[in-house]
Design a protein around this motif. Structure first.
Motif, mmCIF file in Angstrom:
data_model
loop_
_atom_site.group_PDB
_atom_site.id
_atom_site.type_symbol
_atom_site.label_atom_id
_atom_site.label_comp_id
_atom_site.label_asym_id
_atom_site.label_seq_id
_atom_site.Cartn_x
_atom_site.Cartn_y
_atom_site.Cartn_z
ATOM 1 N N VAL A 47 0.842 -1.189 0.000
ATOM 2 C CA VAL A 47 0.000 0.000 0.000
ATOM 3 C C VAL A 47 0.880 1.243 0.000
ATOM 4 C CG1 VAL A 47 -1.807 -1.215 1.266
ATOM 5 C CG2 VAL A 47 -0.146 0.158 2.533
ATOM 6 N N ARG A 48 0.243 2.354 -0.339
ATOM 7 C CA ARG A 48 0.857 3.661 -0.098
ATOM 8 C C ARG A 48 0.033 4.320 1.000
ATOM 9 N NH1 ARG A 48 2.362 5.415 -6.345
ATOM 10 N NH2 ARG A 48 3.786 3.663 -6.701
ATOM 11 N N SER A 49 -0.401 5.558 0.793
ATOM 12 C CA SER A 49 -1.181 6.221 1.841
ATOM 13 C C SER A 49 -2.677 6.058 1.640
ATOM 14 C CB SER A 49 -0.832 7.712 1.902
ATOM 15 O OG SER A 49 -1.046 8.329 0.644
ATOM 16 N N ALA A 50 -3.109 5.658 0.442
ATOM 17 C CA ALA A 50 -4.544 5.611 0.152
ATOM 18 C C ALA A 50 -5.245 4.443 0.835
ATOM 19 C CB ALA A 50 -4.762 5.541 -1.360
ATOM 20 N N THR A 51 -4.655 3.274 0.795
ATOM 21 C CA THR A 51 -5.287 2.071 1.346
ATOM 22 C C THR A 51 -5.018 1.973 2.849
ATOM 23 O OG1 THR A 51 -5.049 0.903 -0.749
ATOM 24 C CG2 THR A 51 -5.382 -0.438 1.213
ATOM 25 N N LYS A 52 -6.088 1.712 3.602
ATOM 26 C CA LYS A 52 -5.983 1.559 5.054
ATOM 27 C C LYS A 52 -6.001 0.068 5.406
ATOM 28 C CE LYS A 52 -6.530 6.058 5.501
ATOM 29 N NZ LYS A 52 -6.627 6.426 4.078
ATOM 30 N N VAL A 53 -5.088 -0.327 6.287
ATOM 31 C CA VAL A 53 -5.041 -1.712 6.764
ATOM 32 C C VAL A 53 -5.250 -1.677 8.278
ATOM 33 C CG1 VAL A 53 -3.795 -3.895 6.756
ATOM 34 C CG2 VAL A 53 -3.429 -2.249 4.896
ATOM 35 N N ARG A 54 -6.510 -1.763 8.659
ATOM 36 C CA ARG A 54 -6.886 -1.651 10.066
ATOM 37 C C ARG A 54 -7.185 -3.023 10.665
ATOM 38 N NH1 ARG A 54 -4.522 2.965 10.851
ATOM 39 N NH2 ARG A 54 -5.506 4.768 9.859
ATOM 40 N N LYS A 55 -7.453 -3.022 11.954
ATOM 41 C CA LYS A 55 -7.664 -4.238 12.720
ATOM 42 C C LYS A 55 -8.702 -5.150 12.081
ATOM 43 C CE LYS A 55 -9.155 -5.719 17.365
ATOM 44 N NZ LYS A 55 -10.337 -6.486 16.924
ATOM 45 N N GLU A 56 -9.841 -4.576 11.665
ATOM 46 C CA GLU A 56 -10.924 -5.385 11.116
ATOM 47 C C GLU A 56 -10.487 -6.106 9.844
ATOM 48 O OE1 GLU A 56 -11.079 -2.194 11.861
ATOM 49 O OE2 GLU A 56 -12.270 -2.238 13.715
ATOM 50 N N LEU A 57 -9.731 -5.417 8.991
ATOM 51 C CA LEU A 57 -9.249 -6.030 7.761
ATOM 52 C C LEU A 57 -8.210 -7.108 8.081
ATOM 53 C CD1 LEU A 57 -9.239 -6.144 4.678
ATOM 54 C CD2 LEU A 57 -7.552 -4.288 4.678
ATOM 55 N N ILE A 58 -7.335 -6.834 9.015
ATOM 56 C CA ILE A 58 -6.325 -7.816 9.413
ATOM 57 C C ILE A 58 -6.991 -9.089 9.934
ATOM 58 C CG2 ILE A 58 -4.476 -8.286 11.078
ATOM 59 C CD1 ILE A 58 -3.773 -5.251 10.838
ATOM 60 N N ASP A 59 -8.022 -8.929 10.762
ATOM 61 C CA ASP A 59 -8.725 -10.090 11.321
ATOM 62 C C ASP A 59 -9.403 -10.921 10.240
ATOM 63 O OD1 ASP A 59 -7.988 -9.580 13.909
ATOM 64 O OD2 ASP A 59 -9.808 -8.457 14.403
ATOM 65 N N ALA A 60 -9.774 -10.280 9.144
ATOM 66 C CA ALA A 60 -10.475 -10.979 8.064
ATOM 67 C C ALA A 60 -9.520 -11.708 7.126
ATOM 68 C CB ALA A 60 -11.327 -9.986 7.268
ATOM 69 N N CYS A 61 -8.199 -11.578 7.354
ATOM 70 C CA CYS A 61 -7.205 -12.135 6.428
ATOM 71 C C CYS A 61 -6.220 -13.044 7.165
ATOM 72 C CB CYS A 61 -6.460 -11.005 5.723
ATOM 73 S SG CYS A 61 -7.521 -9.870 4.818
ATOM 74 N N PRO A 62 -6.629 -14.246 7.542
ATOM 75 C CA PRO A 62 -5.747 -15.141 8.307
ATOM 76 C C PRO A 62 -4.507 -15.590 7.543
ATOM 77 C CG PRO A 62 -7.736 -16.289 7.596
ATOM 78 C CD PRO A 62 -7.955 -14.845 7.294
ATOM 79 N N ASN A 63 -4.522 -15.484 6.212
ATOM 80 C CA ASN A 63 -3.363 -15.893 5.422
ATOM 81 C C ASN A 63 -2.352 -14.769 5.201
ATOM 82 O OD1 ASN A 63 -4.346 -18.546 5.005
ATOM 83 N ND2 ASN A 63 -5.689 -17.797 3.373
ATOM 84 N N LEU A 64 -2.709 -13.557 5.627
ATOM 85 C CA LEU A 64 -1.840 -12.406 5.382
ATOM 86 C C LEU A 64 -0.567 -12.506 6.220
ATOM 87 C CD1 LEU A 64 -1.867 -9.750 3.725
ATOM 88 C CD2 LEU A 64 -2.746 -8.611 5.780
ATOM 89 N N LYS A 65 0.573 -12.385 5.559
ATOM 90 C CA LYS A 65 1.855 -12.528 6.240
ATOM 91 C C LYS A 65 2.710 -11.267 6.187
ATOM 92 C CE LYS A 65 1.812 -17.400 4.917
ATOM 93 N NZ LYS A 65 0.594 -17.261 4.084
ATOM 94 N N VAL A 66 2.444 -10.402 5.200
ATOM 95 C CA VAL A 66 3.256 -9.197 5.045
ATOM 96 C C VAL A 66 2.361 -8.021 4.659
ATOM 97 C CG1 VAL A 66 5.010 -8.054 3.611
ATOM 98 C CG2 VAL A 66 5.390 -10.387 4.405
ATOM 99 N N ILE A 67 2.577 -6.891 5.324
ATOM 100 C CA ILE A 67 2.009 -5.605 4.909
ATOM 101 C C ILE A 67 3.184 -4.701 4.592
ATOM 102 C CG2 ILE A 67 0.561 -3.636 5.539
ATOM 103 C CD1 ILE A 67 -0.724 -5.470 7.682
ATOM 104 N N ALA A 68 3.255 -4.235 3.364
ATOM 105 C CA ALA A 68 4.391 -3.417 2.926
ATOM 106 C C ALA A 68 3.901 -2.032 2.542
ATOM 107 C CB ALA A 68 5.095 -4.075 1.741
ATOM 108 N N ASP A 84 1.512 -8.087 16.387
ATOM 109 C CA ASP A 84 1.055 -9.005 17.435
ATOM 110 C C ASP A 84 0.422 -10.261 16.850
ATOM 111 O OD1 ASP A 84 1.938 -7.379 19.446
ATOM 112 O OD2 ASP A 84 -0.007 -6.465 19.854
ATOM 113 N N LYS A 85 -0.141 -10.133 15.644
ATOM 114 C CA LYS A 85 -0.748 -11.273 14.954
ATOM 115 C C LYS A 85 0.273 -12.063 14.133
ATOM 116 C CE LYS A 85 -4.894 -11.558 14.197
ATOM 117 N NZ LYS A 85 -6.041 -12.335 14.717
ATOM 118 N N GLY A 86 1.549 -11.671 14.212
ATOM 119 C CA GLY A 86 2.595 -12.375 13.489
ATOM 120 C C GLY A 86 2.789 -11.916 12.059
ATOM 121 N N ILE A 87 2.221 -10.769 11.712
ATOM 122 C CA ILE A 87 2.345 -10.232 10.352
ATOM 123 C C ILE A 87 3.508 -9.249 10.311
ATOM 124 C CG2 ILE A 87 1.202 -8.898 8.538
ATOM 125 C CD1 ILE A 87 -1.482 -9.859 9.729
#
Length: 319
Positions: A47-68, A84-87
Motif C-alpha cells: 500500500v501507499r497512503s490511500a489504502t488503510k489496513v486496520r484491525k478489522e481487515l487484518i482479522d479478516a485475512c488469516p493468510n496475510l503474512k506481510v504488509i508493505a 502481534d498477529k505475526g504479520i
C-alpha cells in the motif's frame, strides 16, 4: 505461489523482481470497501497512503503474512496489532529521502521569491507585468537564513545536507537523536567530501531562531505546531509541512497567515485529503502541492526495489 496485492501500485522494477522470483503480483486497484472479500486470498499487500489496513481487515485475512508500505509513514496501518498477529510490516524509510528533501527546497525557493504567486497572476488575462514586477521585487535569499528541522531522521538529515551546502544555518530538533554527521559532496574540478556534525537542540530554540521550519516526523495524533508554538516563532517566518497532514494546526496556520505573523507556508500534505480546506489552498502566502513528496521517477524506482528486496527476504525465492 506467493500472491501479492499491490493495491496502490508498485514501480515496474519492483514488480519485475518479484515476478522473476515466481511471485504473483496483482496491481488492479481494489476499493477499500471490497478488500474484506478480496484480500483473504493474498499472502501480502503493498500500500501507499490511500489504502488503510486496520484491525478489522487484518482479522479478516488469516493468510496475510506481510504488509508493505511504499513510503515512510505507517499511520494508515495498525502496525502493533498486525505484528502481534505475526504479520511483518515493512516500509521504505531511505528510498524517498532525497525526493522529499528537494521538494522542501522547491517550496522554500517558491515562497522566498513569490514564484507561487507570480505563476498564478502573470498568466491572467488582465495581468500588469510592471505592477507585478514591483510587487514581487522584495524577495529574500536563503543563504544566511536559519533553517529549523523538526525530526532529524533520514529525510531531516537530507534536508540539512542541502541547507548546509547552500550556506544556511541549520538547527535540528529530535528527542531520539543527539547529533548526526552530515556528509556533503562539493563538485568542482574534482569532488571534495566534507563532514559536518549537527547537534540537535530543543524544540523551543528551533521555534525561536528559525526563518524556515520544516517537519519530518510521523503522525502523533495531534498538531505539533499550533497557536502557542506559532506565537514563539519569528515574525515573518515560514512553515513547510511535507510530512503528515495535521502536524501543523491548519486553523492556527491560516490565522497566522492572515495576521501576517507568518510570512508564508508550504504544504504538501493536508488534514482532509483529497479535499483540503479551500481557503488555505487559495491563500496568497501558501505554496501547495498534492502530496507528491516521494513522487519522482527515481524515488518510486528505489521504493519498488527496496520493497521487493524486503518481501523476497521474508518469503524467499520460489522454484
Amino acid at each position: 505461489m506467493i500472491k501479492i496485492l499491490a493495491n496502490d501500485g508498485i514501480h515496474p522494477d519492483g514488480k519485475t523482481l518479484l515476478e522473476e522470483a515466481n511471485y504473483q503480483v496483482d496491481t488492479e486497484k481494489v476499493a477499500q470497501e471490497d478488500l474484506m472479500e478480496v484480500l483473504p486470498s493474498y499472502d501480502a499487500i503493498i500500500v501507499r497512503s490511500a489504502t488503510k489496513v486496520r484491525k478489522e481487515l487484518i482479522d479478516a485475512c488469516p493468510n496475510l503474512k506481510v504488509i508493505a508500505r511504499a513510503g515512510v509513514g505507517l499511520d494508515n496501518i495498525d502496525v502493533d496489532y498486525a505484528r502481534d498477529k505475526g504479520i511483518a510490516v515493512y516500509n521504505t524509510p531511505a528510498a524517498s529521502s532525497q525526493s522529499v528533501a528537494e521538494l522542501v527546497f522547491t517550496h522554500m525557493f517558491s515562497l522566498a521569491r513569490f514564484v507561487h504567486r507570480s505563476n498564478r497572476e502573470l498568466v491572467a488575462d488582465d495581468a500588469n507585468f510592471k505592477a507585478l514586477k514591483k510587487a514581487y521585487s522584495e524577495g529574500t535569499q536563503l543563504r544566511g537564513k536559519t533553517l529549523g528541522i523538526i525530526g532529524f531522521g533520514r529525510i531531516g538529515q537530507e534536508v540539512a545536507r542541502i541547507g548546509i551546502g547552500m550556506g544556511m544555518n541549520v538547527l535540528a530538533s529530535d528527542p531520539m537523536v543527539d547529533e548526526a554527521d552530515i556528509d556533503i559532496m562539493l563538485y568542482a574540478t574534482k569532488s571534495i567530501r566534507l563532514t559536518v556534525t549537527v547537534e540537535t537542540v530543543d524544540f523551543e530554540e528551533v521555534l525561536a531562531q528559525s526563518d524556515f521550519i520544516t517537519f519530518h516526523v510521523p503522525s502523533v495524533g495531534r498538531a505539533l505546531i499550533g497557536k502557542d508554538e506559532i506565537a514563539k516563532m519569528k515574525d515573518g517566518s515560514f512553515i513547510i509541512n511535507t510530512a503528515r497532514g495535521g502536524i501543523a494546526d491548519e486553523d492556527a496556520l491560516l490565522e497566522a497567515l492572515k495576521s501576517g505573523k507568518l510570512g508564508g507556508a508550504a504544504l504538501d500534505v493536508f488534514v482532509n485529503e483529497p479535499t483540503p480546506n479551500p481557503e488555505l489552498l487559495q491563500h496568497p502566502s501558501v505554496s501547495v502541492t498534492p502530496h507528491i513528496g516521494a513522487s519522482t521517477v527515481e524515488a518510486q524506482a528505489n521504493i519498488g526495489r527496496e520493497l521487493a528486496d524486503k518481501i523476497l527476504e521474508h518469503f524467499g525465492a520460489l522454484d
